[in-house]
Design a protein around this motif. Structure first.
Motif, PDB file in Angstrom:
ATOM      1  N   GLY A 159      69.580   2.126  63.197  1.00 58.32           N
ATOM      2  CA  GLY A 159      68.309   2.549  62.613  1.00 58.32           C
ATOM      3  C   GLY A 159      68.237   4.048  62.375  1.00 58.32           C
ATOM      4  N   ALA A 160      68.931   4.840  63.210  1.00 56.81           N
ATOM      5  CA  ALA A 160      68.988   6.290  62.985  1.00 56.81           C
ATOM      6  C   ALA A 160      69.807   6.603  61.741  1.00 56.81           C
ATOM      7  CB  ALA A 160      69.584   6.995  64.200  1.00 56.81           C
ATOM      8  N   CYS A 161      70.903   5.876  61.573  1.00 56.80           N
ATOM      9  CA  CYS A 161      71.723   6.053  60.364  1.00 56.80           C
ATOM     10  C   CYS A 161      70.917   5.709  59.121  1.00 56.80           C
ATOM     11  CB  CYS A 161      72.972   5.179  60.441  1.00 56.80           C
ATOM     12  SG  CYS A 161      74.072   5.535  61.828  1.00 56.80           S
ATOM     13  N   ALA A 190      68.078  -2.649  52.786  1.00 56.32           N
ATOM     14  CA  ALA A 190      67.484  -1.982  53.942  1.00 56.32           C
ATOM     15  C   ALA A 190      66.770  -0.696  53.521  1.00 56.32           C
ATOM     16  CB  ALA A 190      68.563  -1.670  54.976  1.00 56.32           C
ATOM     17  N   ILE A 191      67.424   0.087  52.674  1.00 53.75           N
ATOM     18  CA  ILE A 191      66.808   1.326  52.184  1.00 53.75           C
ATOM     19  C   ILE A 191      65.527   1.006  51.418  1.00 53.75           C
ATOM     20  CG2 ILE A 191      67.127   3.222  50.541  1.00 53.75           C
ATOM     21  CD1 ILE A 191      70.113   3.197  51.424  1.00 53.75           C
ATOM     22  N   ASP A 192      65.555  -0.075  50.651  1.00 45.59           N
ATOM     23  CA  ASP A 192      64.370  -0.497  49.903  1.00 45.59           C
ATOM     24  C   ASP A 192      63.226  -0.871  50.845  1.00 45.59           C
ATOM     25  OD1 ASP A 192      63.097  -1.257  47.319  1.00 45.59           O
ATOM     26  OD2 ASP A 192      63.143  -3.262  48.193  1.00 45.59           O
ATOM     27  N   LEU A 193      63.562  -1.521  51.974  1.00 47.57           N
ATOM     28  CA  LEU A 193      62.518  -1.932  52.908  1.00 47.57           C
ATOM     29  C   LEU A 193      61.882  -0.719  53.586  1.00 47.57           C
ATOM     30  CD1 LEU A 193      60.963  -4.267  54.114  1.00 47.57           C
ATOM     31  CD2 LEU A 193      62.745  -4.506  55.861  1.00 47.57           C
ATOM     32  N   VAL A 194      62.673   0.287  53.903  1.00 46.84           N
ATOM     33  CA  VAL A 194      62.093   1.525  54.439  1.00 46.84           C
ATOM     34  C   VAL A 194      61.149   2.138  53.404  1.00 46.84           C
ATOM     35  CG1 VAL A 194      62.559   3.840  55.326  1.00 46.84           C
ATOM     36  CG2 VAL A 194      64.080   1.947  55.927  1.00 46.84           C
ATOM     37  N   TYR A 213      56.071  10.181  59.225  1.00 47.15           N
ATOM     38  CA  TYR A 213      57.131  10.524  60.165  1.00 47.15           C
ATOM     39  C   TYR A 213      58.085   9.339  60.293  1.00 47.15           C
ATOM     40  CZ  TYR A 213      53.943  14.288  61.575  1.00 47.15           C
ATOM     41  OH  TYR A 213      53.109  15.377  61.580  1.00 47.15           O
ATOM     42  N   PHE A 214      59.305   9.640  60.749  1.00 45.84           N
ATOM     43  CA  PHE A 214      60.336   8.616  60.880  1.00 45.84           C
ATOM     44  C   PHE A 214      61.012   8.732  62.241  1.00 45.84           C
ATOM     45  CE2 PHE A 214      59.814   9.670  56.464  1.00 45.84           C
ATOM     46  CZ  PHE A 214      59.951   8.474  55.763  1.00 45.84           C
ATOM     47  N   LEU A 215      61.415   7.587  62.775  1.00 43.28           N
ATOM     48  CA  LEU A 215      62.184   7.557  64.018  1.00 43.28           C
ATOM     49  C   LEU A 215      63.135   6.377  63.959  1.00 43.28           C
ATOM     50  CD1 LEU A 215      60.834   7.906  67.642  1.00 43.28           C
ATOM     51  CD2 LEU A 215      62.234   5.937  67.021  1.00 43.28           C
ATOM     52  N   GLU A 264      69.861   8.226  56.052  1.00 44.91           N
ATOM     53  CA  GLU A 264      70.302   7.890  54.694  1.00 44.91           C
ATOM     54  C   GLU A 264      69.109   7.758  53.759  1.00 44.91           C
ATOM     55  OE1 GLU A 264      73.321   7.179  51.810  1.00 44.91           O
ATOM     56  OE2 GLU A 264      73.434   7.959  53.863  1.00 44.91           O
ATOM     57  N   TYR A 265      68.042   7.089  54.217  1.00 49.08           N
ATOM     58  CA  TYR A 265      66.840   6.988  53.388  1.00 49.08           C
ATOM     59  C   TYR A 265      66.297   8.375  53.072  1.00 49.08           C
ATOM     60  CZ  TYR A 265      62.164   6.341  51.723  1.00 49.08           C
ATOM     61  OH  TYR A 265      61.035   6.424  50.937  1.00 49.08           O
TER      62      TYR A 265
END
Length: 204
Positions: free
Chosen positions: A104-106, A75-79, A97-99, A110-111
């Motif tokens: 998804g907030a976690c 998941a981190i890789d996909l972000v 920007y990120f939301l 973490e990312y």
């Protein structure tokens, strides 16, 4: 493991800014991207990574990290791939920007903690850093004043307030300008006040 699936919307022709929107457990990229209509981001490229089977990792975000692998790393890789898509269009990190909401907030926080940099900003609606404890040894970089909003309910069935507060402390120590708002008995949702806050603090 997650299939690489990143939906694009918004300004796909000549964007100068990008918003990466990360859905919660059981949600979808299109679900979370519908929030964009309430944000002043009409000129942004919108990027919505989507989890395979609509779940980023199988267990609670405060479960032992190993119990959520290999899905968490994937998941981190996909972000990260969404960030790369934005950068491939010439959008700098300062304009990314990120939301995210809930799971998804976690994942958003973490990312960011693992890849701290000077970003445009981030909104985390009901989330905290991932793990049975906060593993600061996994976190790298400096935010250089990146604005981050974290909102949550007290109580929240999925996200302990203590982890939200601990996450705020860690992110501030890494140079982020964090605004944390805890709403009494709000429930597991996104409130109008949170939307107003992020529009004022981040998407201004």
């Amino acid at each position: 493991m997650h299939t690489e699936n990143i939906i694009q919307a918004g300004n796909t022709s000549n964007p100068k800014k990008a918003l990466i929107m990360i859905h919660g457990r059981g949600g979808s990229a299109r679900d979370i991207m519908s929030l964009a209509q309430y944000l002043p981001v009409s000129d942004y490229l919108l990027l919505g990574p989507e989890a395979t089977n609509n779940t980023w990792y199988p267990n609670s975000f405060i479960a032992p990290v190993a119990s959520n692998q290999p899905y968490l790393d994937s998941a981190i890789d996909l972000v990260g791939k969404a960030v790369e898509q934005a950068e491939s269009l010439g959008i700098t990190k300062e304009n990314i920007y990120f939301l995210g909401f809930s799971q998804g907030a976690c994942l958003t926080l973490e990312y960011l903690a693992r890849n701290a940099n000077k970003y445009g900003g981030a909104a985390a609606f009901t989330g905290g850093l991932i793990g049975d404890q906060v593993y600061t040894e996994n976190y790298n970089g400096q935010f250089d004043g990146t604005p981050i909003f974290i909102g949550t309910s007290d109580p929240d069935f999925h996200v302990p307030v203590e982890r939200v507060q601990e996450s705020t402390t860690v992110l501030k120590e890494m140079g982020a300008e964090v605004v944390e708002k805890i709403y009494p008995n709000m429930g597991h949702t996104i409130s109008q006040d949170e939307i107003n806050e992020v529009n004022h603090l981040i998407f201004k």
